[in-house]
Write a protein that holds these residues in place. Structure first.
Motif, PDB file in Angstrom:
ATOM      1  N   ASP A 169      40.704 -25.230 106.025  1.00 27.52           N
ATOM      2  CA  ASP A 169      39.427 -25.013 105.335  1.00 27.52           C
ATOM      3  C   ASP A 169      39.464 -25.616 103.937  1.00 27.52           C
ATOM      4  O   ASP A 169      38.467 -26.163 103.459  1.00 27.52           O
ATOM      5  N   GLU A 170      40.618 -25.482 103.274  1.00 36.29           N
ATOM      6  CA  GLU A 170      40.735 -26.030 101.923  1.00 36.29           C
ATOM      7  C   GLU A 170      40.563 -27.550 101.934  1.00 36.29           C
ATOM      8  O   GLU A 170      39.839 -28.109 101.096  1.00 36.29           O
ATOM      9  N   GLU A 171      41.206 -28.216 102.892  1.00 42.12           N
ATOM     10  CA  GLU A 171      41.109 -29.671 102.969  1.00 42.12           C
ATOM     11  C   GLU A 171      39.674 -30.109 103.273  1.00 42.12           C
ATOM     12  O   GLU A 171      39.182 -31.096 102.726  1.00 42.12           O
ATOM     13  N   ARG A 172      38.980 -29.374 104.121  1.00 38.91           N
ATOM     14  CA  ARG A 172      37.598 -29.718 104.457  1.00 38.91           C
ATOM     15  C   ARG A 172      36.670 -29.527 103.260  1.00 38.91           C
ATOM     16  O   ARG A 172      35.763 -30.308 103.044  1.00 38.91           O
ATOM     17  N   ARG A 173      36.920 -28.479 102.481  1.00 38.56           N
ATOM     18  CA  ARG A 173      36.121 -28.269 101.268  1.00 38.56           C
ATOM     19  C   ARG A 173      36.362 -29.409 100.273  1.00 38.56           C
ATOM     20  O   ARG A 173      35.431 -29.857  99.593  1.00 38.56           O
ATOM     21  N   ILE A 174      37.588 -29.887 100.191  1.00 37.19           N
ATOM     22  CA  ILE A 174      37.900 -30.996  99.278  1.00 37.19           C
ATOM     23  C   ILE A 174      37.163 -32.254  99.710  1.00 37.19           C
ATOM     24  O   ILE A 174      36.614 -32.990  98.876  1.00 37.19           O
ATOM     25  N   VAL A 175      37.131 -32.527 101.021  1.00 37.38           N
ATOM     26  CA  VAL A 175      36.415 -33.705 101.520  1.00 37.38           C
ATOM     27  C   VAL A 175      34.946 -33.646 101.108  1.00 37.38           C
ATOM     28  O   VAL A 175      34.379 -34.616 100.598  1.00 37.38           O
ATOM     29  N   GLU A 176      34.304 -32.501 101.319  1.00 37.56           N
ATOM     30  CA  GLU A 176      32.889 -32.349 100.984  1.00 37.56           C
ATOM     31  C   GLU A 176      32.663 -32.457  99.478  1.00 37.56           C
ATOM     32  O   GLU A 176      31.659 -33.007  99.027  1.00 37.56           O
ATOM     33  N   HIS A 177      33.605 -31.935  98.691  1.00 35.16           N
ATOM     34  CA  HIS A 177      33.499 -32.036  97.228  1.00 35.16           C
ATOM     35  C   HIS A 177      33.592 -33.501  96.772  1.00 35.16           C
ATOM     36  O   HIS A 177      32.811 -33.956  95.930  1.00 35.16           O
ATOM     37  N   LEU A 178      34.524 -34.259  97.355  1.00 38.14           N
ATOM     38  CA  LEU A 178      34.688 -35.669  96.982  1.00 38.14           C
ATOM     39  C   LEU A 178      33.478 -36.501  97.398  1.00 38.14           C
ATOM     40  O   LEU A 178      33.058 -37.397  96.664  1.00 38.14           O
ATOM     41  N   LEU A 179      32.927 -36.211  98.561  1.00 34.90           N
ATOM     42  CA  LEU A 179      31.729 -36.937  98.996  1.00 34.90           C
ATOM     43  C   LEU A 179      30.581 -36.716  98.023  1.00 34.90           C
ATOM     44  O   LEU A 179      29.799 -37.630  97.751  1.00 34.90           O
ATOM     45  N   ARG A 180      30.495 -35.535  97.489  1.00 30.71           N
ATOM     46  CA  ARG A 180      29.391 -35.208  96.580  1.00 30.71           C
ATOM     47  C   ARG A 180      29.506 -35.938  95.249  1.00 30.71           C
ATOM     48  O   ARG A 180      28.503 -36.424  94.714  1.00 30.71           O
ATOM     49  N   PHE A 181      30.735 -36.056  94.717  1.00 27.68           N
ATOM     50  CA  PHE A 181      30.900 -36.575  93.362  1.00 27.68           C
ATOM     51  C   PHE A 181      31.406 -38.015  93.297  1.00 27.68           C
ATOM     52  O   PHE A 181      31.295 -38.658  92.254  1.00 27.68           O
ATOM     53  N   LYS A 182      31.967 -38.524  94.390  1.00 29.85           N
ATOM     54  CA  LYS A 182      32.549 -39.867  94.340  1.00 29.85           C
ATOM     55  C   LYS A 182      31.848 -40.883  95.239  1.00 29.85           C
ATOM     56  O   LYS A 182      32.127 -42.080  95.147  1.00 29.85           O
ATOM     57  N   PHE A 183      30.942 -40.444  96.094  1.00 35.92           N
ATOM     58  CA  PHE A 183      30.271 -41.340  97.029  1.00 35.92           C
ATOM     59  C   PHE A 183      28.752 -41.177  96.924  1.00 35.92           C
ATOM     60  O   PHE A 183      28.259 -40.200  96.356  1.00 35.92           O
ATOM     61  N   ILE A 184      28.037 -42.140  97.481  1.00 35.89           N
ATOM     62  CA  ILE A 184      26.575 -42.123  97.485  1.00 35.89           C
ATOM     63  C   ILE A 184      26.103 -41.967  98.921  1.00 35.89           C
ATOM     64  O   ILE A 184      26.431 -42.788  99.787  1.00 35.89           O
ATOM     65  N   GLN A 227      33.109 -50.268 106.408  1.00 40.53           N
ATOM     66  CA  GLN A 227      31.865 -49.560 106.670  1.00 40.53           C
ATOM     67  C   GLN A 227      31.796 -48.317 105.794  1.00 40.53           C
ATOM     68  O   GLN A 227      32.827 -47.818 105.333  1.00 40.53           O
ATOM     69  N   PRO A 228      30.581 -47.794 105.539  1.00 40.21           N
ATOM     70  CA  PRO A 228      30.498 -46.513 104.819  1.00 40.21           C
ATOM     71  C   PRO A 228      31.088 -45.387 105.651  1.00 40.21           C
ATOM     72  O   PRO A 228      31.208 -45.493 106.883  1.00 40.21           O
ATOM     73  N   LEU A 229      31.476 -44.304 104.998  1.00 44.33           N
ATOM     74  CA  LEU A 229      32.019 -43.148 105.706  1.00 44.33           C
ATOM     75  C   LEU A 229      30.923 -42.508 106.563  1.00 44.33           C
ATOM     76  O   LEU A 229      29.761 -42.465 106.162  1.00 44.33           O
ATOM     77  N   PRO A 230      31.273 -42.000 107.741  1.00 42.02           N
ATOM     78  CA  PRO A 230      30.250 -41.432 108.636  1.00 42.02           C
ATOM     79  C   PRO A 230      29.620 -40.158 108.057  1.00 42.02           C
ATOM     80  O   PRO A 230      30.254 -39.421 107.304  1.00 42.02           O
ATOM     81  N   LEU A 231      28.368 -39.909 108.455  1.00 44.75           N
ATOM     82  CA  LEU A 231      27.671 -38.698 108.021  1.00 44.75           C
ATOM     83  C   LEU A 231      28.147 -37.468 108.795  1.00 44.75           C
ATOM     84  O   LEU A 231      28.034 -36.343 108.306  1.00 44.75           O
ATOM     85  N   ASP A 232      28.650 -37.668 110.002  1.00 48.18           N
ATOM     86  CA  ASP A 232      29.151 -36.561 110.830  1.00 48.18           C
ATOM     87  C   ASP A 232      30.430 -35.999 110.203  1.00 48.18           C
ATOM     88  O   ASP A 232      31.466 -36.656 110.155  1.00 48.18           O
ATOM     89  N   MET A 233      30.356 -34.762 109.726  1.00 48.30           N
ATOM     90  CA  MET A 233      31.491 -34.166 109.039  1.00 48.30           C
ATOM     91  C   MET A 233      32.688 -33.956 109.966  1.00 48.30           C
ATOM     92  O   MET A 233      33.832 -34.136 109.557  1.00 48.30           O
ATOM     93  N   ASP A 243      22.819 -44.423 106.449  1.00 49.26           N
ATOM     94  CA  ASP A 243      23.845 -44.900 107.376  1.00 49.26           C
ATOM     95  C   ASP A 243      25.243 -44.382 107.042  1.00 49.26           C
ATOM     96  O   ASP A 243      26.212 -44.762 107.696  1.00 49.26           O
ATOM     97  N   GLY A 244      25.377 -43.538 106.037  1.00 49.67           N
ATOM     98  CA  GLY A 244      26.694 -42.994 105.710  1.00 49.67           C
ATOM     99  C   GLY A 244      26.918 -42.838 104.221  1.00 49.67           C
ATOM    100  O   GLY A 244      25.996 -43.001 103.405  1.00 49.67           O
ATOM    101  N   TYR A 245      28.166 -42.548 103.840  1.00 53.02           N
ATOM    102  CA  TYR A 245      28.539 -42.356 102.444  1.00 53.02           C
ATOM    103  C   TYR A 245      29.138 -43.664 101.900  1.00 53.02           C
ATOM    104  O   TYR A 245      30.151 -44.154 102.401  1.00 53.02           O
TER     105      TYR A 245
END
Length: 285
Positions: free
Chosen positions: A56-71, A38-44, A75-77
């Motif tokens: 906080d660093e790990e959470r920022r990395i997750v958001e950065h990867l979602l922006r550049f590596k996922f669509i 399934q796609p990754l959930p939208l709920d952070m 229904d999700g990423y």
């Protein structure tokens, strides 16, 4: 999925500018996609918990990867490579299941008991100098993977040559439904991702036939609301939506039963006729 191919070179080239922590979290995100299919959930918060991002660093990395590596979609990423691998996995699984019902792969030919193991028939002290007489085909041009068998069906109404059958065709007919939808809606570059596969297979398992689902595709094409005549002026014609559940399929089949809306141009009607001929081709095969 409990297994997926990992291409080291592709991963290294795609993560060359990442830190070790970024690469580790990226790999965890991919594993979640493959594990859940399934796609990754939208709920952070849900995603941070699933990947174990606590600082906080790990959470920022997750958001950065979602922006550049996922669509990001409704229904999700989504990750295009993951969805392609999952779709291919299900196609191969269906073929293996069909082979199992037929008794598995055909048995290998038994060795010739009159000849020693490892020697071909006709081997002697002196080689035959005529390769044609011995059946040798050492110089024969090899058959490549591109030499696929032609689909033996009648030409369409427009007289266009039939297309080749794809090597990933599945016994349940899900690929035939997807290709028919591509033709009707004009989405020739659309991909058979995991979400679309799941919707089509789900309705086939419910007892709907390939023809039923193709008729539902026709109904969606006939439906003005689905084709953009709505408040948002948005087209809702994805095959996943058409096959989302039984009521959706029944609704579009009823619309198809009423025929195309009045005022359809002769060119549009000709297109519908061509598509019906396409369905007849799949029915014959």
């Amino acid at each position: 999925m409990n297994y997926y191919p990992f291409h080291i070179g592709d991963f290294r080239s795609g993560t060359a500018n990442m830190s070790r922590l970024q690469r580790a979290i990226y790999r965890d995100l991919l594993d979640i996609c493959y594990d859940t299919e399934q796609p990754l959930p939208l709920d952070m918060e849900e995603l941070h918990y699933a990947v174990g991002a606590q600082s906080d660093e790990e959470r920022r990395i997750v958001e950065h990867l979602l922006r550049f590596k996922f669509i990001k979609r409704d229904d999700g990423y989504h990750h295009e490579v993951c969805e392609k691998v999952i779709a291919e996995y299900h196609a191969k699984a269906d073929i293996a299941k069909a082979n199992g019902k037929l008794g598995g792969r055909p048995p290998k030919a038994k060795a010739n008991p009159q000849k020693p193991s490892g020697l071909s028939v006709g081997t002697g002290s002196e080689p035959d100098r005529n390769p044609i007489a011995t059946g040798s085909q050492a110089n024969q041009e090899p058959i490549t993977n591109n030499q696929e068998p032609e689909l033996k069906v009648k030409p369409t109404v427009e007289g266009k040559p039939p297309t080749k059958r794809r090597s990933t065709d599945t016994p349940d007919g899900s690929l035939a439904v997807f290709e028919y939808w591509q033709q009707v809606m004009g989405h020739h570059n659309a991909k058979l991702d995991a979400k679309r596969v799941k919707a089509i297979k789900g309705r086939l398992k419910d007892g709907y036939s390939v023809e039923d689902l193709c008729r539902a595709v026709d109904g969606c094409k006939y439906d003005p609301f689905s084709q953009g005549a709505n408040e948002r002026q948005t087209v809702y014609d994805d095959i996943e939506l058409i096959c989302r559940d039984g009521p959706k399929v029944d609704k579009f089949r009823r619309i198809a039963g009423n025929g195309p809306p009045s005022g359809r141009s002769s060119n549009a009607q000709q297109t519908i006729n061509n598509l019906q001929a396409y369905l007849e081709q799949h029915r014959e095969n």
